[in-house]
Write a protein that holds these residues in place. Structure first.
Motif, mmCIF file in Angstrom:
data_model
loop_
_atom_site.group_PDB
_atom_site.id
_atom_site.type_symbol
_atom_site.label_atom_id
_atom_site.label_comp_id
_atom_site.label_asym_id
_atom_site.label_seq_id
_atom_site.Cartn_x
_atom_site.Cartn_y
_atom_site.Cartn_z
ATOM 1 N N PRO A 53 0.837 -1.202 0.000
ATOM 2 C CA PRO A 53 0.000 0.000 0.000
ATOM 3 C C PRO A 53 0.878 1.261 0.000
ATOM 4 C CG PRO A 53 -0.769 -1.558 1.662
ATOM 5 C CD PRO A 53 0.538 -2.093 1.139
ATOM 6 N N LEU A 54 0.417 2.268 -0.686
ATOM 7 C CA LEU A 54 1.185 3.503 -0.831
ATOM 8 C C LEU A 54 1.538 4.111 0.532
ATOM 9 C CD1 LEU A 54 2.374 5.362 -3.008
ATOM 10 C CD2 LEU A 54 0.270 6.708 -2.872
ATOM 11 N N SER A 55 0.636 4.051 1.493
ATOM 12 C CA SER A 55 0.909 4.627 2.813
ATOM 13 C C SER A 55 2.064 3.894 3.504
ATOM 14 C CB SER A 55 -0.339 4.593 3.693
ATOM 15 O OG SER A 55 -0.762 3.251 3.896
ATOM 16 N N ILE A 56 2.138 2.579 3.347
ATOM 17 C CA ILE A 56 3.227 1.791 3.938
ATOM 18 C C ILE A 56 4.532 2.109 3.205
ATOM 19 C CG2 ILE A 56 4.109 -0.536 4.402
ATOM 20 C CD1 ILE A 56 1.697 0.274 6.110
ATOM 21 N N LEU A 57 4.453 2.221 1.884
ATOM 22 C CA LEU A 57 5.632 2.567 1.090
ATOM 23 C C LEU A 57 6.182 3.928 1.537
ATOM 24 C CD1 LEU A 57 7.073 1.098 -1.233
ATOM 25 C CD2 LEU A 57 5.754 2.511 -2.823
ATOM 26 N N ALA A 58 5.297 4.879 1.782
ATOM 27 C CA ALA A 58 5.712 6.215 2.226
ATOM 28 C C ALA A 58 6.361 6.145 3.612
ATOM 29 C CB ALA A 58 4.522 7.167 2.235
ATOM 30 N N GLU A 59 5.791 5.358 4.530
ATOM 31 C CA GLU A 59 6.384 5.193 5.864
ATOM 32 C C GLU A 59 7.767 4.561 5.760
ATOM 33 O OE1 GLU A 59 3.826 2.960 8.460
ATOM 34 O OE2 GLU A 59 2.138 4.323 8.117
ATOM 35 N N ASP A 60 7.890 3.544 4.917
ATOM 36 C CA ASP A 60 9.186 2.876 4.722
ATOM 37 C C ASP A 60 10.215 3.834 4.127
ATOM 38 O OD1 ASP A 60 8.092 0.570 5.721
ATOM 39 O OD2 ASP A 60 7.926 -0.449 3.779
ATOM 40 N N TYR A 61 9.770 4.692 3.217
ATOM 41 C CA TYR A 61 10.658 5.671 2.587
ATOM 42 C C TYR A 61 11.244 6.600 3.647
ATOM 43 C CZ TYR A 61 12.294 9.231 -0.723
ATOM 44 O OH TYR A 61 13.064 10.108 -1.442
ATOM 45 N N VAL A 62 10.381 7.135 4.495
ATOM 46 C CA VAL A 62 10.830 8.052 5.549
ATOM 47 C C VAL A 62 11.785 7.332 6.497
ATOM 48 C CG1 VAL A 62 10.061 9.404 7.547
ATOM 49 C CG2 VAL A 62 8.829 9.572 5.372
ATOM 50 N N ALA A 63 11.438 6.103 6.894
ATOM 51 C CA ALA A 63 12.294 5.344 7.814
ATOM 52 C C ALA A 63 13.645 5.035 7.180
ATOM 53 C CB ALA A 63 11.595 4.051 8.232
ATOM 54 N N THR A 64 13.649 4.797 5.873
ATOM 55 C CA THR A 64 14.878 4.435 5.162
ATOM 56 C C THR A 64 15.770 5.634 4.910
ATOM 57 O OG1 THR A 64 13.783 2.580 4.073
ATOM 58 C CG2 THR A 64 15.794 3.407 3.038
ATOM 59 N N PHE A 65 15.203 6.714 4.415
ATOM 60 C CA PHE A 65 16.013 7.823 3.917
ATOM 61 C C PHE A 65 16.054 9.055 4.823
ATOM 62 C CE2 PHE A 65 14.704 5.601 -0.066
ATOM 63 C CZ PHE A 65 15.951 5.083 -0.367
ATOM 64 N N ASP A 66 15.151 9.164 5.756
ATOM 65 C CA ASP A 66 15.129 10.366 6.594
ATOM 66 C C ASP A 66 15.634 10.127 8.009
ATOM 67 O OD1 ASP A 66 14.060 11.620 4.416
ATOM 68 O OD2 ASP A 66 12.031 11.794 5.204
ATOM 69 N N HIS A 67 15.742 8.877 8.431
ATOM 70 C CA HIS A 67 16.110 8.600 9.818
ATOM 71 C C HIS A 67 17.422 7.840 9.970
ATOM 72 C CE1 HIS A 67 12.397 10.266 11.214
ATOM 73 N NE2 HIS A 67 11.678 9.411 10.532
#
Length: 196
Positions: A53-67
């Motif tokens: 789901p797009l919302s999960i993909l967005a959460e994973d993106y933030v966790a991967t690249f922003d944190h």
């Protein structure tokens, strides 16, 4: 071929926007038309996108690249960290873009990998130069994503497949980055004259 690959990679390394599902059929078609080392990893990532789901993909993106410091999509970070020297490196990107007739929005940093790839798609010679100059950082990012099992690791595999192989100096730079991490600011951290 690289220009097409870089445009697709750019879209896949940007924050997962609501338009991503609409773009996926075209991105899949493009990926299947690329040579196997470049296209197959993109197809793999698109399979992941289709199943997530797009919302999960967005959460994973933030966790991967922003944190995660070693998950940074800002290429100058690997060479200069958050030091003052990074400003001059960012200026080099800006000058390369202006020389090609591109002006970035003020809200965009010029060294974000998605921005650099999009630029390289339109100005392959200058884009290749920027990507190659930051080859060690790209490799560290790729290795970090692979190590953590990130779904974006195949996209970095694809980017890597479009670039010249790592040379001796690049291997040394990657090893140094793995051992020491990006540089940290040292100016102003000690009292005047080293006296406490």
């Amino acid at each position: 071929m690289n220009a097409t690959a870089w445009q697709a990679q750019s879209l896949l390394l940007d924050y997962p926007a609501p338009a991503l599902p609409e773009r996926m059929p075209l991105l899949r078609e493009v990926a299947r038309g690329l040579p196997e080392p470049v296209g197959a990893p993109l197809v793999s990532f698109l399979d992941h996108c289709a199943a997530t789901p797009l919302s999960i993909l967005a959460e994973d993106y933030v966790a991967t690249f922003d944190h995660r410091k070693l998950g940074s999509l800002y290429l100058t970070y690997y060479s200069y960290g958050d030091t003052r020297k990074r400003g001059m490196a960012l200026l080099r990107f800006t000058h390369a873009y202006r020389a090609a007739g591109l002006e970035l929005a003020e809200s965009e940093l010029p060294d974000h990998l998605a921005v650099v790839l999009e630029f390289a798609a339109g100005a392959p010679e200058a884009g290749t130069r920027l990507l190659t100059e930051h080859r060690a950082g790209l490799e560290l990012l790729r290795l970090g994503l692979r190590e953590t099992g990130s779904p974006w690791a195949p996209v970095l595999d694809s980017v890597s497949a479009t670039l010249p192989p790592l040379r001796g100096r690049d291997h040394d730079a990657v090893a140094r980055l793995v051992a020491q991490g990006p540089p940290e600011e040292e100016v102003g951290l000690e009292p005047f004259g080293g006296v406490v």
